[in-house]
Design a protein around this motif. Structure first.
Motif, short mmCIF file in Angstrom:
data_model
loop_
_atom_site.label_atom_id
_atom_site.label_comp_id
_atom_site.label_asym_id
_atom_site.label_seq_id
_atom_site.Cartn_x
_atom_site.Cartn_y
_atom_site.Cartn_z
N PHE A 1 7.46 -10.26 -7.76
CA PHE A 1 7.60 -9.89 -6.34
C PHE A 1 6.37 -9.16 -5.81
CE2 PHE A 1 12.00 -9.46 -8.09
CZ PHE A 1 12.54 -10.57 -7.47
N GLY A 2 6.03 -9.43 -4.54
CA GLY A 2 5.06 -8.62 -3.81
C GLY A 2 3.70 -8.50 -4.46
N ALA A 3 2.96 -9.56 -4.49
CA ALA A 3 1.64 -9.53 -5.14
C ALA A 3 0.71 -8.50 -4.50
CB ALA A 3 1.01 -10.91 -5.10
N GLY A 4 0.67 -8.45 -3.17
CA GLY A 4 -0.19 -7.48 -2.50
C GLY A 4 0.47 -6.12 -2.39
N VAL B 1 -6.03 -6.03 6.27
CA VAL B 1 -6.10 -7.45 5.93
C VAL B 1 -5.55 -7.61 4.52
CG1 VAL B 1 -7.62 -9.42 5.50
CG2 VAL B 1 -8.11 -7.86 7.40
N ILE B 2 -4.53 -8.46 4.39
CA ILE B 2 -3.98 -8.77 3.07
C ILE B 2 -4.16 -10.27 2.88
CG2 ILE B 2 -1.98 -8.65 1.56
CD1 ILE B 2 -0.87 -6.46 3.35
N GLN B 3 -4.88 -10.64 1.82
CA GLN B 3 -5.22 -12.05 1.65
C GLN B 3 -5.22 -12.46 0.18
OE1 GLN B 3 -9.01 -12.03 3.58
NE2 GLN B 3 -10.08 -11.17 1.81
N GLY B 4 -4.93 -13.74 -0.03
CA GLY B 4 -5.07 -14.35 -1.35
C GLY B 4 -4.16 -13.80 -2.42
N GLY B 5 -2.91 -13.50 -2.10
CA GLY B 5 -1.97 -12.99 -3.10
C GLY B 5 -1.08 -14.08 -3.66
N SER B 6 -0.59 -13.87 -4.88
CA SER B 6 0.26 -14.86 -5.51
C SER B 6 1.36 -14.20 -6.33
CB SER B 6 -0.58 -15.76 -6.42
OG SER B 6 0.24 -16.64 -7.13
N GLY C 1 4.30 -13.52 -1.63
CA GLY C 1 2.93 -13.71 -2.07
C GLY C 1 2.00 -12.60 -1.62
N LEU C 2 2.26 -12.04 -0.42
CA LEU C 2 1.44 -10.93 0.07
C LEU C 2 2.24 -9.63 0.15
CD1 LEU C 2 -0.51 -12.83 2.85
CD2 LEU C 2 -1.27 -12.30 0.54
N ILE C 3 3.45 -9.67 0.75
CA ILE C 3 4.28 -8.47 0.88
C ILE C 3 5.73 -8.82 0.55
CG2 ILE C 3 5.18 -6.70 2.43
CD1 ILE C 3 2.74 -7.11 4.20
N PHE C 4 6.36 -8.00 -0.28
CA PHE C 4 7.80 -8.04 -0.50
C PHE C 4 8.33 -6.69 -0.06
CE2 PHE C 4 11.66 -7.06 -2.74
CZ PHE C 4 12.36 -8.25 -2.77
N SER C 5 9.29 -6.68 0.86
CA SER C 5 9.75 -5.40 1.38
C SER C 5 11.26 -5.35 1.57
CB SER C 5 9.08 -5.10 2.72
OG SER C 5 9.54 -3.87 3.23
N SER C 6 11.84 -4.25 1.16
CA SER C 6 13.24 -3.97 1.48
C SER C 6 13.30 -2.75 2.40
CB SER C 6 14.05 -3.74 0.20
OG SER C 6 13.55 -2.62 -0.50
N VAL C 7 12.17 -2.42 3.03
CA VAL C 7 12.10 -1.30 3.98
C VAL C 7 11.61 -1.83 5.32
CG1 VAL C 7 11.61 0.34 2.12
CG2 VAL C 7 9.72 -0.65 3.40
N LYS C 8 11.77 -1.03 6.36
CA LYS C 8 11.27 -1.41 7.68
C LYS C 8 9.75 -1.33 7.69
CE LYS C 8 15.35 0.15 10.12
NZ LYS C 8 15.89 1.09 11.10
N LEU C 9 9.13 -2.32 8.36
CA LEU C 9 7.67 -2.37 8.46
C LEU C 9 7.24 -2.33 9.92
CD1 LEU C 9 6.86 -5.35 6.07
CD2 LEU C 9 6.55 -2.92 5.57
N ARG C 10 6.14 -1.67 10.15
CA ARG C 10 5.46 -1.75 11.45
C ARG C 10 4.03 -2.19 11.14
NH1 ARG C 10 5.61 1.99 16.64
NH2 ARG C 10 3.79 1.12 17.69
N TYR D 1 0.88 -17.04 -1.60
CA TYR D 1 1.58 -18.13 -2.27
C TYR D 1 2.76 -17.57 -3.07
CZ TYR D 1 2.57 -21.99 -5.39
OH TYR D 1 3.20 -22.97 -6.08
N ALA D 2 3.93 -18.15 -2.82
CA ALA D 2 5.13 -17.79 -3.58
C ALA D 2 6.18 -18.86 -3.34
CB ALA D 2 5.66 -16.43 -3.14
N GLY D 3 7.22 -18.89 -4.14
CA GLY D 3 8.31 -19.82 -3.93
C GLY D 3 9.00 -19.58 -2.60
N SER D 4 9.13 -18.32 -2.20
CA SER D 4 9.71 -17.93 -0.92
C SER D 4 8.86 -16.82 -0.32
CB SER D 4 11.14 -17.38 -1.10
OG SER D 4 11.99 -18.36 -1.64
N GLY D 5 8.54 -16.94 0.96
CA GLY D 5 7.77 -15.90 1.63
C GLY D 5 6.36 -15.77 1.11
N GLY D 6 5.57 -16.80 1.26
CA GLY D 6 4.18 -16.75 0.80
C GLY D 6 3.42 -15.60 1.41
N GLY D 7 3.69 -15.29 2.68
CA GLY D 7 3.04 -14.17 3.34
C GLY D 7 3.89 -12.91 3.28
N LEU D 8 5.10 -13.00 3.81
CA LEU D 8 5.96 -11.82 3.96
C LEU D 8 7.39 -12.20 3.60
CD1 LEU D 8 6.40 -8.92 5.10
CD2 LEU D 8 6.58 -9.97 7.35
#
Length: 101
Positions: A30-33, A49-54, A63-72, A82-89
């Motif tokens: 979970f959450g490469a970046g 800038v968050i880029q190129g995570g897997s 792939g970039l962010i996995f979150s169970s909290v509120k984000l701004r 890149y990920a099976g689900s949520g490549g970016g967020l």
């Protein structure tokens, strides 16, 4: 490569990330970046800038962010995740959608 989560940032407590580049991170699940969880405050990403995570294993999340909290997220860019689900967020158990400016 992080063995479980948070290849570059593992946030178990509130943090703010600003004026940063997080790049080329990898995690096996979970959450490469950024992997953010277990706090109730809103996490701020400003001018980031968050880029190129897997998330290495297919079918896994954030792939970039996995979150169970509120984000701004302000003045920021996500790309090349890149990920099976949520490549970016990938958001889970969050009571509201992220706020973008």
């Amino acid at each position: 490569v992080a063995k479980y989560a948070g290849g570059c940032v593992y946030a178990a407590r509130l943090m703010t990330v600003y004026d940063s580049i997080i790049s080329g991170c990898a995690a096996s699940t979970f959450g490469a970046g950024i992997y953010a969880h277990t706090f109730t405050e809103t996490m701020l990403l400003d001018n980031v800038v968050i880029q190129g995570g897997s998330a290495k294993n297919l079918g896994l999340r954030g792939g970039l962010i996995f979150s169970s909290v509120k984000l701004r997220i302000t003045n920021s860019a996500l790309s090349g995740g890149y990920a099976g689900s949520g490549g970016g967020l990938y958001l889970t158990t969050v009571n509201s959608a992220p706020t973008y400016f």
